[in-house]
Motif scaffolding. Structure first.
Motif, PDB file in Angstrom:
ATOM      1  N   VAL A   1       0.868  -1.176   0.000  1.00  0.00           N
ATOM      2  CA  VAL A   1       0.000   0.000   0.000  1.00  0.00           C
ATOM      3  C   VAL A   1       0.901   1.222   0.000  1.00  0.00           C
ATOM      4  N   LEU A   2       0.785   2.053  -1.049  1.00  0.00           N
ATOM      5  CA  LEU A   2       1.618   3.247  -1.153  1.00  0.00           C
ATOM      6  C   LEU A   2       0.975   4.442  -0.454  1.00  0.00           C
ATOM      7  N   SER A   3      -0.348   4.584  -0.621  1.00  0.00           N
ATOM      8  CA  SER A   3      -1.052   5.683   0.036  1.00  0.00           C
ATOM      9  C   SER A   3      -2.509   5.299   0.228  1.00  0.00           C
ATOM     10  N   SER A   4      -3.163   5.950   1.178  1.00  0.00           N
ATOM     11  CA  SER A   4      -4.580   5.707   1.446  1.00  0.00           C
ATOM     12  C   SER A   4      -5.237   7.049   1.724  1.00  0.00           C
TER      13      SER A   4
ATOM     14  N   ALA B   1     -24.000   1.867  10.873  1.00  0.00           N
ATOM     15  CA  ALA B   1     -23.803   3.112  11.602  1.00  0.00           C
ATOM     16  C   ALA B   1     -23.066   4.150  10.767  1.00  0.00           C
ATOM     17  N   ASN B   2     -22.055   3.753  10.029  1.00  0.00           N
ATOM     18  CA  ASN B   2     -21.355   4.713   9.185  1.00  0.00           C
ATOM     19  C   ASN B   2     -20.772   4.020   7.958  1.00  0.00           C
ATOM     20  N   THR B   3     -20.526   4.815   6.942  1.00  0.00           N
ATOM     21  CA  THR B   3     -19.966   4.310   5.690  1.00  0.00           C
ATOM     22  C   THR B   3     -18.636   5.005   5.460  1.00  0.00           C
ATOM     23  N   ARG B   4     -17.593   4.203   5.244  1.00  0.00           N
ATOM     24  CA  ARG B   4     -16.279   4.771   4.969  1.00  0.00           C
ATOM     25  C   ARG B   4     -15.761   4.188   3.657  1.00  0.00           C
ATOM     26  N   ILE B   5     -15.223   5.049   2.804  1.00  0.00           N
ATOM     27  CA  ILE B   5     -14.604   4.609   1.557  1.00  0.00           C
ATOM     28  C   ILE B   5     -13.262   5.326   1.433  1.00  0.00           C
ATOM     29  N   ALA B   6     -12.232   4.555   1.089  1.00  0.00           N
ATOM     30  CA  ALA B   6     -10.902   5.132   0.888  1.00  0.00           C
ATOM     31  C   ALA B   6     -10.354   4.643  -0.442  1.00  0.00           C
ATOM     32  N   GLU B   7      -9.639   5.526  -1.129  1.00  0.00           N
ATOM     33  CA  GLU B   7      -8.938   5.135  -2.343  1.00  0.00           C
ATOM     34  C   GLU B   7      -7.478   4.917  -1.971  1.00  0.00           C
ATOM     35  N   CYS B   8      -6.988   3.711  -2.239  1.00  0.00           N
ATOM     36  CA  CYS B   8      -5.631   3.347  -1.857  1.00  0.00           C
ATOM     37  C   CYS B   8      -4.836   3.038  -3.115  1.00  0.00           C
ATOM     38  N   LEU B   9      -3.670   3.635  -3.233  1.00  0.00           N
ATOM     39  CA  LEU B   9      -2.775   3.306  -4.337  1.00  0.00           C
ATOM     40  C   LEU B   9      -1.934   2.119  -3.897  1.00  0.00           C
ATOM     41  N   ILE B  10      -2.111   0.982  -4.597  1.00  0.00           N
ATOM     42  CA  ILE B  10      -1.381  -0.232  -4.256  1.00  0.00           C
ATOM     43  C   ILE B  10      -0.553  -0.657  -5.454  1.00  0.00           C
ATOM     44  N   GLY B  11       0.469  -1.493  -5.219  1.00  0.00           N
ATOM     45  CA  GLY B  11       1.264  -1.928  -6.351  1.00  0.00           C
ATOM     46  C   GLY B  11       2.243  -3.024  -6.007  1.00  0.00           C
ATOM     47  N   ASP B  12       2.851  -3.552  -7.079  1.00  0.00           N
ATOM     48  CA  ASP B  12       3.919  -4.533  -6.960  1.00  0.00           C
ATOM     49  C   ASP B  12       5.003  -4.168  -7.969  1.00  0.00           C
TER      50      ASP B  12
ATOM     51  N   LYS C   1      -3.380   0.486   5.320  1.00  0.00           N
ATOM     52  CA  LYS C   1      -2.548   1.592   5.804  1.00  0.00           C
ATOM     53  C   LYS C   1      -1.303   1.721   4.926  1.00  0.00           C
ATOM     54  N   ALA C   2      -0.843   2.951   4.723  1.00  0.00           N
ATOM     55  CA  ALA C   2       0.340   3.207   3.902  1.00  0.00           C
ATOM     56  C   ALA C   2       1.539   2.445   4.456  1.00  0.00           C
ATOM     57  N   GLU C   3       2.364   1.928   3.561  1.00  0.00           N
ATOM     58  CA  GLU C   3       3.588   1.182   3.859  1.00  0.00           C
ATOM     59  C   GLU C   3       3.340  -0.261   4.297  1.00  0.00           C
ATOM     60  N   SER C   4       2.085  -0.693   4.421  1.00  0.00           N
ATOM     61  CA  SER C   4       1.842  -2.085   4.804  1.00  0.00           C
ATOM     62  C   SER C   4       1.794  -2.969   3.561  1.00  0.00           C
ATOM     63  N   THR C   5       2.013  -4.260   3.758  1.00  0.00           N
ATOM     64  CA  THR C   5       1.935  -5.243   2.680  1.00  0.00           C
ATOM     65  C   THR C   5       0.717  -6.112   2.944  1.00  0.00           C
ATOM     66  N   VAL C   6      -0.120  -6.293   1.926  1.00  0.00           N
ATOM     67  CA  VAL C   6      -1.358  -7.055   2.100  1.00  0.00           C
ATOM     68  C   VAL C   6      -1.505  -8.102   1.005  1.00  0.00           C
ATOM     69  N   ILE C   7      -2.238  -9.157   1.338  1.00  0.00           N
ATOM     70  CA  ILE C   7      -2.657 -10.146   0.342  1.00  0.00           C
ATOM     71  C   ILE C   7      -4.140  -9.918   0.120  1.00  0.00           C
ATOM     72  N   ILE C   8      -4.502  -9.657  -1.123  1.00  0.00           N
ATOM     73  CA  ILE C   8      -5.889  -9.418  -1.494  1.00  0.00           C
ATOM     74  C   ILE C   8      -6.386 -10.658  -2.216  1.00  0.00           C
ATOM     75  N   ARG C   9      -7.454 -11.266  -1.707  1.00  0.00           N
ATOM     76  CA  ARG C   9      -7.990 -12.499  -2.287  1.00  0.00           C
ATOM     77  C   ARG C   9      -9.356 -12.245  -2.907  1.00  0.00           C
ATOM     78  N   ASN C  10      -9.587 -12.867  -4.062  1.00  0.00           N
ATOM     79  CA  ASN C  10     -10.854 -12.802  -4.782  1.00  0.00           C
ATOM     80  C   ASN C  10     -11.262 -11.367  -5.103  1.00  0.00           C
ATOM     81  N   ALA C  11     -10.328 -10.592  -5.622  1.00  0.00           N
ATOM     82  CA  ALA C  11     -10.593  -9.202  -5.985  1.00  0.00           C
ATOM     83  C   ALA C  11     -11.172  -9.135  -7.395  1.00  0.00           C
ATOM     84  N   LYS C  12     -11.868  -8.025  -7.676  1.00  0.00           N
ATOM     85  CA  LYS C  12     -12.451  -7.837  -8.997  1.00  0.00           C
ATOM     86  C   LYS C  12     -12.078  -6.455  -9.511  1.00  0.00           C
ATOM     87  N   ILE C  13     -12.165  -6.302 -10.829  1.00  0.00           N
ATOM     88  CA  ILE C  13     -11.898  -5.016 -11.458  1.00  0.00           C
ATOM     89  C   ILE C  13     -13.231  -4.304 -11.673  1.00  0.00           C
TER      90      ILE C  13
END
Length: 160
Positions: free
Chosen positions: A50-53, A74-85, A103-115
């Motif tokens: 994750v480069l930025s959020s 109770a609340n709705t949150r949406i964030a645009e995150c720039l991710i990459g490899d 969070k910025a600078e973290s490494t994540v595994i995203i499973r079953n993602a869609k475009i």
């Protein structure tokens, strides 16, 4: 035609009973690179940094009493995150609890993602069938000059 009795012992270990009584064979995840993502595809598994959020929507409900029909309303949150490899970057749309994981600078595994397509450009998203896991820091360097979300696509109908 193979039957359940013809499966190997390795496949039997990976099976879970389904509702219909027939076992479900789990598939091993096939990791894809950001540079290989195409519009209109789904079922992607990626390991990314994750480069930025940036939070784009943080909406609290007007009546946060116990009248809400579903939990988490109770609340709705949406964030645009720039991710990459090492092959490129793409914008990821994180919703509600996903915002806390991206969070910025973290490494994540995203499973079953869609475009998803938003204003002609690609965005990566995970719905209720997918999963995001924070993992150990990755050793690759992100290729930031290949942002797939900056490529604009146009839907063209082809008459046959």
């Amino acid at each position: 035609m193979a039957t359940v009795n013809d499966t190997t012992s390795v496949e039997i270990e990976n099976q879970q009973p389904a509702q219909g009584g027939r076992p479900v064979v789990k598939r091993k995840p096939v990791f894809v690179k950001v540079g290989d993502l195409k519009p209109g595809t789904n079922g992607h598994t990626l390991a990314v940094k994750v480069l930025s959020s940036t939070t784009v929507l943080d909406k609290k409900s007007r009546n946060s009493s116990s009248f809400s029909s579903r939990s988490g309303a109770a609340n709705t949150r949406i964030a645009e995150c720039l991710i990459g490899d090492e092959t490129g970057t793409i914008l990821f749309t994180a919703r509600n609890e996903q915002v806390d994981l991206m969070k910025a600078e973290s490494t994540v595994i995203i499973r079953n993602a869609k475009i998803d397509m938003f204003k002609g450009s690609m965005r990566l998203a995970v719905d209720k069938w997918g999963r995001i896991e924070v993992t150990d820091p990755a050793s690759f360097t992100v290729k930031e000059d290949n942002n797939l979300s900056l490529v604009e696509y146009e839907l063209v109908n082809v008459a046959e």
